[in-house]
Design an enzyme around this catalytic site. Structure first.
Site, PDB file in Angstrom:
ATOM      1  CE  LYS A 219      10.218  50.531  27.767  1.00 50.26           C
ATOM      2  NZ  LYS A 219      11.493  51.248  28.036  1.00 50.26           N
TER       3      LYS A 219
ATOM      4  CD  GLU B 220      15.093  51.841  24.244  1.00 52.18           C
ATOM      5  OE1 GLU B 220      14.246  52.489  24.876  1.00 52.18           O
ATOM      6  OE2 GLU B 220      16.052  51.239  24.786  1.00 52.18           O
TER       7      GLU B 220
ATOM      8  CB  CYS C  62      14.692  49.275  27.350  1.00 53.71           C
ATOM      9  SG  CYS C  62      16.126  49.834  28.315  1.00 53.71           S
TER      10      CYS C  62
END
Length: 510
Positions: free
Chosen positions: A332, A272, A382
């Site tokens: 995301k 990330e 994440c």
């Protein structure tokens, strides 16, 4: 008699306090980071015993809230580090913020305790069903309301235990409900040994169901995807330097570019925000050089990078580079409150903290996978792997279902803490639920390869710089959990909860 009542009044909160921290430590032990399934059962058993002694729903709500506050706070205490060390909040304000979050989420479990006390039937089997139902409801509320934050729910403690056989059928929340059911049965036997005759039969049924489901799933034919070689990168850039142009940014751009182009495996994955700048902020030709490198040959890359522009909006993304005209992109979807977007009415709080890039745009649920080397690699970023019901959307059509899951993370925000171990257990549970290997590329750990049974096969030492080279075997089998979750979401659980509460409510009025 008065002194005994006083002793009980004092001891109940103390025991709930201890049991709550036991529950937190069961997810990832502070002594080694491993889950301890039996400790989670012990903690819930103790809570049921305490709830069983309550004479009012108010008292049960108080004990349930205390237990859950300690459990949640004991799981996510590392948020203090991100708020105080990196966010700039005072130690008192950071501590109160973590306590406030834990106390807020504990309200669901306070409600569960109150309902259990109000409706509890006499028989151990039905009483256990009721406790499992209210505990499941609390977990589901925690997972869904206000964007959800189910980090540390009890089911994760069982990734290495006997209940893990249930994962491909009912997932982490079903495992949590089964553990609650067994804990309530154990509590009934411990409090009233005479009830053992009414408790051993449902306990035996649970054991037989777990064994049968585990064996039936192992007997299914595995539909394999081609094996592929991978390189997972871990730069170990300190969080306080990560967005500093003279240190962390320069280091990241140089190291990741070198490693990406030097990798000899079929796929290389960078974590990330491995590239911590938006495209128009990068040095001239930086992205073009990477694109050109992967445009020919037999290698591809998945790279974490924010995409977009400051004025027009930006996303926390993964870009896929490889031979072919079309560049892959994943944005995301499930953003972190305060860290990646600002909840309504809370801009005053975000002005107090100093976390960069705090207002991302959200991507769609069920985005396509990156197709490469005979596999479909499905990125998530994440803590998105905390929400299996959202990952499941990609499994609705078997022809396009992922063969390998990929998690890219940067949890350096939380230091060298148990958060790394907890996140690894979360990824392991997703791998077990969907019968898919999981690749984890992180900034500071845990960078790992997890097989389809949730076992860690390759692991880089945390807080070190390196590249993990391994082989991964994709899978095409659709588990029962992936099938129904992709179509129905979490609603079957809610139907089950409603059915148990309805029967219990009618029984309490008779």
């Amino acid at each position: 008699m008065k002194s005994l009542a006083t002793l009980r009044a004092v001891s109940a909160p103390a025991l709930a306090f201890v049991a709550g921290f036991m529950h937190a430590w069961a997810i990832a032990s502070p002594l080694g980071g491993q889950p301890v399934w039996w400790l989670q059962l012990m903690a819930l058993t103790l809570l049921v015993i305490l709830l069983d002694r309550c004479r009012s729903a108010t008292a049960a709500a108080w004990l349930g809230s205390l237990f859950a506050t300690c459990s949640i706070g004991g799981s996510v205490w590392w948020l203090y580090i991100s708020l105080h060390v990196y966010g700039g909040l005072s130690s008192a304000m950071a501590g109160l913020s973590v306590l406030g979050l834990s106390g807020f989420l504990a309200v669901y479990y306070a409600l569960a305790g109150a309902v259990f006390c109000r409706l509890r039937p006499r028989g151990p089997a039905f009483r256990s069903c009721l406790f499992a139902a209210v505990w499941l409801a609390a977990d589901l509320l925690r997972a869904t309301l206000l964007t959800g934050f189910p980090w540390g729910v009890g089911g994760y403690a069982h990734i290495d235990g006997p209940f893990s056989a249930l994962a491909p059928w009912v997932g982490v929340y079903g495992i949590g409900a089964a553990a609650a059911f067994v804990s309530a049965l154990l509590a009934a036997v411990l409090v009233r040994p005479a009830q053992i005759c009414g408790a051993w039969q449902p306990l035996l049924v649970v054991v037989l169901v777990v064994v049968a489901l585990g064996r039936s799933h192992e007997a299914q034919d595995l539909e394999r995807a081609p094996a592929v070689s991978v390189t997972l990168l871990q730069a170990n850039i300190a969080q306080e330097q990560k967005f500093e142009s003279a240190t962390g940014v320069r280091d990241a751009l140089e190291w990741y570019a070198t490693q990406l182009m030097a990798a000899s495996t079929a796929l290389v994955v960078a974590p990330e925000t491995a590239i911590p700048l938006l495209p128009d902020q990068l040095p001239a030709g930086y992205l073009e050089k990477l694109r050109s490198h992967f445009a020919t040959g037999q290698r591809a890359a998945l790279i974490g990078i924010p995409m977009g522009r400051i004025v027009e909006g930006y996303t926390n993304s993964v870009v896929g580079l490889g031979p072919g005209a079309d560049e892959y992109r994943y944005d995301k979807h499930h953003l972190v409150p305060f860290g990646e977007f600002v909840p309504p009415l809370f801009r005053w709080f975000t002005r107090m903290i100093k976390i960069p890039l705090g207002d991302f745009e959200s991507g769609a649920v069920g985005q396509s996978s990156f197709q490469w080397s005979g596999n479909r690699f499905a990125p998530n970023i994440c803590y998105e792997d905390l929400f299996g019901e959202e990952l499941a959307a990609r499994f609705r059509d078997k022809a396009y279902a992922p063969t390998v899951l990929v998690n890219v993370s940067n949890i350096a925000w939380f230091g060298n803490t148990v958060a790394i171990d907890q996140h690894l257990q979360i990824s392991r549970m997703r791998a077990r639920e969907f019968e898919r290997p999981m690749l984890r590329a992180t900034n500071t750990g845990a960078t790992a390869v997890i097989d389809r049974f949730g076992r860690v096969t390759d692991l880089l030492p945390r807080h070190t710089r390196g590249a993990l080279v391994a082989q991964v075997q994709g899978s095409k089998l659709i588990t029962a959990y992936a099938w129904w979750l992709s179509r129905l979401g979490l609603w079957p659980f809610w139907v089950l909860v409603a059915a148990v509460l309805t029967v219990a409510g009618r029984a309490s009025r008779e």
